[in-house]
Scaffold this motif. Structure first.
Motif, mmCIF file in Angstrom:
data_model
loop_
_atom_site.group_PDB
_atom_site.id
_atom_site.type_symbol
_atom_site.label_atom_id
_atom_site.label_comp_id
_atom_site.label_asym_id
_atom_site.label_seq_id
_atom_site.Cartn_x
_atom_site.Cartn_y
_atom_site.Cartn_z
ATOM 1 N N TYR A 64 25.500 43.104 32.750
ATOM 2 C CA TYR A 64 25.498 43.469 34.155
ATOM 3 C C TYR A 64 24.189 44.103 34.605
ATOM 4 O O TYR A 64 23.704 43.826 35.704
ATOM 5 N N ILE A 65 23.576 44.934 33.751
ATOM 6 C CA ILE A 65 22.402 45.672 34.211
ATOM 7 C C ILE A 65 21.089 45.141 33.633
ATOM 8 O O ILE A 65 20.315 44.509 34.350
ATOM 9 N N PRO A 66 20.758 45.351 32.349
ATOM 10 C CA PRO A 66 19.420 44.934 31.894
ATOM 11 C C PRO A 66 19.193 43.425 31.925
ATOM 12 O O PRO A 66 18.086 42.976 32.250
ATOM 13 N N TRP A 67 20.227 42.634 31.605
ATOM 14 C CA TRP A 67 20.010 41.182 31.607
ATOM 15 C C TRP A 67 19.791 40.667 33.023
ATOM 16 O O TRP A 67 18.827 39.934 33.280
ATOM 17 N N LEU A 68 20.650 41.048 33.962
ATOM 18 C CA LEU A 68 20.474 40.589 35.339
ATOM 19 C C LEU A 68 19.179 41.131 35.946
ATOM 20 O O LEU A 68 18.480 40.423 36.664
ATOM 21 N N PHE A 69 18.841 42.385 35.657
ATOM 22 C CA PHE A 69 17.641 42.980 36.246
ATOM 23 C C PHE A 69 16.371 42.366 35.674
ATOM 24 O O PHE A 69 15.322 42.384 36.320
ATOM 25 N N ILE B 145 19.941 44.181 43.844
ATOM 26 C CA ILE B 145 18.916 43.367 43.171
ATOM 27 C C ILE B 145 19.492 42.672 41.939
ATOM 28 O O ILE B 145 19.064 41.574 41.566
ATOM 29 N N LEU B 146 20.478 43.292 41.305
ATOM 30 C CA LEU B 146 21.083 42.694 40.118
ATOM 31 C C LEU B 146 21.657 41.319 40.405
ATOM 32 O O LEU B 146 21.715 40.463 39.516
ATOM 33 N N PHE B 147 22.077 41.079 41.648
ATOM 34 C CA PHE B 147 22.653 39.790 42.004
ATOM 35 C C PHE B 147 21.650 38.881 42.716
ATOM 36 O O PHE B 147 21.716 37.659 42.573
ATOM 37 N N THR B 148 20.732 39.465 43.471
ATOM 38 C CA THR B 148 19.803 38.623 44.237
ATOM 39 C C THR B 148 18.661 38.086 43.373
ATOM 40 O O THR B 148 18.205 36.960 43.594
ATOM 41 N N ALA B 149 18.178 38.857 42.412
ATOM 42 C CA ALA B 149 17.054 38.414 41.581
ATOM 43 C C ALA B 149 17.377 37.138 40.801
ATOM 44 O O ALA B 149 16.584 36.192 40.811
ATOM 45 N N PRO B 150 18.522 37.056 40.093
ATOM 46 C CA PRO B 150 18.830 35.800 39.400
ATOM 47 C C PRO B 150 18.952 34.613 40.342
ATOM 48 O O PRO B 150 18.524 33.501 40.010
ATOM 49 N N LEU B 151 19.527 34.820 41.526
ATOM 50 C CA LEU B 151 19.682 33.709 42.470
ATOM 51 C C LEU B 151 18.334 33.190 42.940
ATOM 52 O O LEU B 151 18.133 31.969 43.039
#
Length: 290
Positions: free
Chosen positions: A127-132, A272-278
Motif C-alpha cells: 500500500y505505501i512504499p510499493w505504490l509510492f 499520490i499512492l493511487f495517482t502515481a501508478p495510474l
C-alpha cells in the motif's frame, strides 16, 4: 478554525512538495530519492504504529527493512536499467518478504490473530512504499531531452499539482457547498459537492499545467489532458477515502500529528499512492513512452 485548518494544510502541502520537487529541478537525483524514500518509510512506520496502538501485532521492523530494500534496490535498477526492468526485483522482494513473515511467525510464539498480523504487515508494504515508488519511476519512464537529461520531473510536477488540486478542490467545495454525503460509512464529512469540486479542480489544473509548460509535457495531447485530469482526480478521491478506511479500521483520526493542518506523512501522500501508478501506466501503455 476552518480557515486556520485550510491555511495550515495548504502551507504544509506547498512547502513539503516544493522541497521534494526542488531536488529534481536541481538535478539532484539522489536527493529526490532520499526524500521519496524518507516519506515512504515514515508513512509506513505511521501505518504500523496505528495498528500497534489498536492492538494488532504487526511485524514492524521486518516490514520497514523490506521496504528499505524495495525502495533502494528499485531506485538503482530504475535509474540504471529503466523503469520496466524493476518488476522482477519487486516480485523477488515480495516473495522473500512473505517467506520472512511466515518464518517470523513460526518463532514468535502465541499471538491473538497471527493471520491478521501477517496480512496487515504485507498490505502495508504494498500500500505505501510499493505504490509510492511509482513517483520515482515516472522520472525515468518519460522521454529524455535531446541532451540526455531527464524530463520526468515535469511529469511529476504535473502529477503532484493535479492530485493536490483535486484534494484542495474537494476540501473547499465540500466546506462551502457540501450537503449530500458521498461515503458516510467511511468518512461522514465527504460530500458529493466535494467530489464534484475535486473533479473540476483536477481537470482545470491538468489544462493549466500544460498551458504553463507545453514543451515540457510534450508527450501529452489535449485528449490525454482531459482523460488524465478526470482519471487522476477520481483516483485522488479514492486514495483519500482509502486512507480513511485504514484509519477507521485502526480507530484513529490521523496517522500522526507531525504536519500542521494535515496530520502525518501518510495523510500527505495518501492520494499520490493511487495517482502515481495510474500516471506511470498511462504513460507506458497509452502514450507508449519508456
Amino acid at each position: 478554525p476552518g480557515r486556520l485548518t485550510f491555511f495550515l494544510r495548504l502551507s504544509s502541502t506547498v512547502l513539503l512538495w516544493a522541497l521534494l520537487l526542488a531536488t529534481v529541478f536541481l538535478g539532484w537525483e539522489i536527493g529526490f530519492f532520499a526524500l521519496v524514500g524518507f516519506m515512504a518509510m515514515r508513512a509506513l512506520w505511521e501505518y504500523y504504529r496505528m495498528l500497534e496502538a489498536d492492538g494488532i501485532g504487526v511485524f514492524t521492523l521486518t516490514g520497514l527493512v523490506c521496504a528499505a530494500v524495495l525502495l533502494v534496490g528499485g531506485f538503482l535498477i530504475v535509474r540504471h536499467e529503466g523503469a520496466e526492468n524493476s518488476h522482477d526485483f519487486e516480485l523477488l522482494v515480495l516473495v522473500l518478504f512473505l517467506i520472512t513473515i511466515f518464518a517470523r511467525q513460526m518463532f514468535r510464539g502465541t499471538a491473538n490473530d497471527p493471520l491478521r498480523a501477517m496480512a496487515y504487515t504485507v498490505f502495508g508494504l504494498l500500500y505505501i512504499p510499493w505504490l509510492f515508488s511509482f513517483i520515482t519511476k515516472i522520472i525515468y519512464v518519460a522521454p529524455r531531452a535531446e541532451d540526455g537529461m531527464t524530463t520526468g520531473q515535469y511529469y511529476v510536477l504535473y502529477l503532484v499539482a493535479v492530485t493536490k488540486f483535486s484534494d484542495m478542490g474537494a476540501y473547499v467545495f465540500g466546506s462551502l457547498f457540501g450537503r449530500h454525503p458521498f461515503a458516510p460509512h467511511i468518512s461522514p464529512k465527504k460530500t458529493w459537492e466535494g467530489f464534484i469540486g475535486a473533479m473540476v479542480s483536477s481537470l482545470l489544473c491538468s489544462y493549466w499545467m500544460f498551458a504553463l509548460m507545453p514543451g515540457r509535457l510534450s508527450a501529452f495531447r489535449f485528449d490525454d489532458l482531459t482523460v488524465l485530469g478526470l482519471l487522476l482526480g477520481f483516483a485522488a478521491v479514492v486514495g483519500d477515502l482509502a486512507e480513511s478506511v485504514v484509519k477507521r479500521g485502526a480507530h484513529t483520526k490521523d496517522s500522526s500529528t507531525v504536519l500542521p493542518g494535515i496530520g502525518g506523512t501518510l495523510d500527505l501522500i495518501d492520494s499520490i499512492l493511487f495517482t502515481a501508478p495510474l500516471l506511470y501506466f498511462y504513460m507506458r501503455f497509452a502514450l507508449g513512452v519508456g
